[in-house]
Design a protein around this motif. Structure first.
Motif, PDB file in Angstrom:
ATOM      1  N   ILE A  35       0.866  -1.178   0.000  1.00 14.71           N
ATOM      2  CA  ILE A  35       0.000   0.000   0.000  1.00 14.71           C
ATOM      3  C   ILE A  35       0.898   1.221   0.000  1.00 14.71           C
ATOM      4  O   ILE A  35       1.752   1.381   0.880  1.00 14.71           O
ATOM      5  N   GLY A  36       0.717   2.107  -0.989  1.00 15.82           N
ATOM      6  CA  GLY A  36       1.633   3.222  -1.166  1.00 15.82           C
ATOM      7  C   GLY A  36       2.832   2.792  -1.990  1.00 15.82           C
ATOM      8  O   GLY A  36       2.858   1.716  -2.588  1.00 15.82           O
ATOM      9  N   GLY A  37       3.847   3.664  -2.023  1.00 15.38           N
ATOM     10  CA  GLY A  37       5.055   3.321  -2.772  1.00 15.38           C
ATOM     11  C   GLY A  37       4.860   3.345  -4.269  1.00 15.38           C
ATOM     12  O   GLY A  37       5.477   2.565  -4.998  1.00 15.38           O
ATOM     13  N   GLY A  38       3.993   4.244  -4.753  1.00 12.76           N
ATOM     14  CA  GLY A  38       3.673   4.291  -6.170  1.00 12.76           C
ATOM     15  C   GLY A  38       4.742   4.943  -7.026  1.00 12.76           C
ATOM     16  O   GLY A  38       5.864   5.190  -6.580  1.00 12.76           O
ATOM     17  N   GLU A  39       4.387   5.216  -8.261  1.00 16.48           N
ATOM     18  CA  GLU A  39       5.341   5.756  -9.228  1.00 16.48           C
ATOM     19  C   GLU A  39       5.892   7.086  -8.732  1.00 16.48           C
ATOM     20  O   GLU A  39       5.147   7.978  -8.344  1.00 16.48           O
ATOM     21  N   GLY A  40       7.228   7.198  -8.729  1.00 16.57           N
ATOM     22  CA  GLY A  40       7.885   8.401  -8.234  1.00 16.57           C
ATOM     23  C   GLY A  40       8.166   8.379  -6.746  1.00 16.57           C
ATOM     24  O   GLY A  40       8.826   9.279  -6.220  1.00 16.57           O
ATOM     25  N   SER A  41       7.689   7.352  -6.050  1.00 13.64           N
ATOM     26  CA  SER A  41       7.939   7.235  -4.614  1.00 13.64           C
ATOM     27  C   SER A  41       9.417   7.028  -4.342  1.00 13.64           C
ATOM     28  O   SER A  41      10.121   6.325  -5.073  1.00 13.64           O
ATOM     29  N   GLN A  42       9.886   7.613  -3.250  1.00 10.86           N
ATOM     30  CA  GLN A  42      11.280   7.423  -2.845  1.00 10.86           C
ATOM     31  C   GLN A  42      11.507   6.022  -2.283  1.00 10.86           C
ATOM     32  O   GLN A  42      12.546   5.410  -2.520  1.00 10.86           O
ATOM     33  N   ILE A  43      10.542   5.514  -1.544  1.00  7.00           N
ATOM     34  CA  ILE A  43      10.756   4.282  -0.800  1.00  7.00           C
ATOM     35  C   ILE A  43      10.200   3.047  -1.485  1.00  7.00           C
ATOM     36  O   ILE A  43      10.636   1.923  -1.219  1.00  7.00           O
ATOM     37  N   GLY A  44       9.222   3.216  -2.394  1.00  7.35           N
ATOM     38  CA  GLY A  44       8.576   2.072  -3.023  1.00  7.35           C
ATOM     39  C   GLY A  44       9.530   1.121  -3.724  1.00  7.35           C
ATOM     40  O   GLY A  44       9.471  -0.103  -3.499  1.00  7.35           O
ATOM     41  N   PRO A  45      10.423   1.623  -4.587  1.00  4.80           N
ATOM     42  CA  PRO A  45      11.330   0.699  -5.283  1.00  4.80           C
ATOM     43  C   PRO A  45      12.217  -0.098  -4.340  1.00  4.80           C
ATOM     44  O   PRO A  45      12.497  -1.279  -4.599  1.00  4.80           O
ATOM     45  N   ALA A  46      12.678   0.515  -3.247  1.00  6.93           N
ATOM     46  CA  ALA A  46      13.533  -0.212  -2.304  1.00  6.93           C
ATOM     47  C   ALA A  46      12.775  -1.378  -1.686  1.00  6.93           C
ATOM     48  O   ALA A  46      13.327  -2.470  -1.493  1.00  6.93           O
ATOM     49  N   HIS A  47      11.502  -1.170  -1.377  1.00  2.87           N
ATOM     50  CA  HIS A  47      10.696  -2.268  -0.829  1.00  2.87           C
ATOM     51  C   HIS A  47      10.493  -3.360  -1.869  1.00  2.87           C
ATOM     52  O   HIS A  47      10.594  -4.556  -1.552  1.00  2.87           O
ATOM     53  N   ARG A  48      10.181  -2.981  -3.104  1.00  3.25           N
ATOM     54  CA  ARG A  48       9.922  -4.007  -4.116  1.00  3.25           C
ATOM     55  C   ARG A  48      11.191  -4.794  -4.437  1.00  3.25           C
ATOM     56  O   ARG A  48      11.142  -6.014  -4.637  1.00  3.25           O
TER      57      ARG A  48
END
Length: 385
Positions: free
Chosen positions: A9-22
């Motif tokens: 939930i969250g971490g969408g396109e342009g997110s700072q943290i989303g790619p690190a989680h994925r």
């Protein structure tokens, strides 16, 4: 072995943290990314989720839709990561715990101590895992520091010195930049800015490594850019329940510092020093001996460090791999519960809801101490006093 199912939930396109989680969740092949509500704009979230490979019926418009959709599935997710704005963490985490999901929540876990205590109680009541993403404790040599302290290599810990100082908010001309301004606005950030954003990472790492919980503190906080209501620099004196003293400096106006997360531990028989920007080296000075440099992936390290190291010595491992170690811990914890066995003790290191609660109590103690000219404050949550 079948993969565990993971949603975000969250971490969408342009997110700072989303790619690190994925990257972290997918690195070891333990989790399959199958569900997401990735953006506060429903259609944008659905579209981005499908571009990342989610099935159309599991690329949700918001977290409530995702909760309803996942609850009714035989193949519902095993773990959900909450990477939304801070003020939404409590509501979302609570809802998913109540529905029987394991949760990894970004820090801060909540906005108040009372909310934090409610999450701790709910996790205990439901028997669900509620982890908090203090992801820097996933670094292999941070885990080796903890192991060295625990086995007595340093003797009694006397002092821990933690820093998380950067200069990325040092330009007063950024006062009206919306990406910066909200961090210093009490209506959006709460009672603290820099300590709540970065200082709690340094505090949690200190407590994690020395194996002691914070007891009380005294803080000097300042807004170096006068237009800011909340602090952009804090110096905090710490006392831990095992007798160690501590010093913590966190700043967002420290020009010349980039990330700035460092930890030093000084004991009766030796001292340790580690810096996140050079994570492959740990400096060890035994009493009466010579300075040693330990290399990540090298021989003679602890099982905790070996388990957290993936590439050969001399090659850099960065933040996504540290996050991956948190996800690897969680995968082992979830599998152990499914299989009715004890988990690998070298993996039992993920930060808990209790850690998130202690951090929030420290945030409020720092804010009150800073306003009170450094008066010493009890930094324990009421439920742990």
């Amino acid at each position: 072995m079948a993969k565990l199912l993971w949603g975000m939930i969250g971490g969408g396109e342009g997110s700072q943290i989303g790619p690190a989680h994925r990257l972290g969740a997918g690195l070891d092949g333990a989790f399959d990314f199958v569900a997401g509500a990735l953006d506060h704009r429903p259609e944008a979230g659905r579209e981005y989720g499908q571009r990342l490979g989610l099935a159309a019926d599991r690329a949700y418009g918001d977290w409530r839709e995702m909760l309803e959709g996942e609850q009714g599935r035989d193949d519902r997710i095993d773990l959900v990561t909450v990477a939304t704005p801070n003020a939404t963490h409590f509501e979302i985490t609570k809802a998913y715990l109540e529905a029987g999901f394991h949760v990894l929540c970004e820090k801060p876990m909540t906005m108040t101590v009372e909310e934090g205590e409610e999450i701790v109680g709910l996790a205990r009541e439901t028997g669900r895992i509620c982890a908090v993403n203090y992801g820097y404790t996933g670094y292999a040599l941070v885990r080796h520091m903890r192991a060295m302290v625990a086995r007595g290599d340093l003797g009694k810990v006397r002092m821990v010195v933690a820093e998380f100082a950067h200069g990325h908010h040092a330009d007063a001309a950024d006062a009206d930049n919306p990406r910066v301004r909200w961090r210093y606005d009490p209506a959006q950030a709460g009672v603290s800015a820099q300590f709540a954003d970065c200082g709690i990472h340094a505090l949690h790492m200190a407590s994690f490594v020395i194996g002691q919980e914070l007891d009380r503190l005294s803080a000097d906080t300042v807004s170096c850019i006068e237009s800011r209501v909340l602090e952009d620099d804090a110096q905090v004196n710490l006392r831990f329940d095992g007798g160690a003293a501590g010093r913590l400096w966190t700043s967002s106006i420290a020009l010349g510092r980039q990330h700035g997360l460092t930890l030093q531990v000084f004991g009766e028989k030796g001292g340790l020093r580690w810096a996140q920007e050079q994570p492959n080296q740990l400096y060890w000075m035994p009493l009466g001996g010579r300075l040693e440099v330990m290399e990540r992936g090298g021989p003679g390290l602890s099982p905790e460090a070996d388990r957290a190291s993936r590439v050969t010595m001399g090659h850099a491992e960065g933040m996504p791999l540290a996050f991956a170690n948190i996800y690897a811990d969680l995968a082992e914890a979830i599998r152990a519960r499914k299989e009715g066995r004890d988990m690998d003790p070298a993996a039992d290191l993920y930060p808990r809801a209790e850690d998130g609660l202690r951090s929030m109590a420290a945030v409020f103690a720092v804010a009150e101490s800073g306003q009170g000219q450094g008066v010493w404050m009890d930094a324990r949550p009421p439920m742990f006093r």
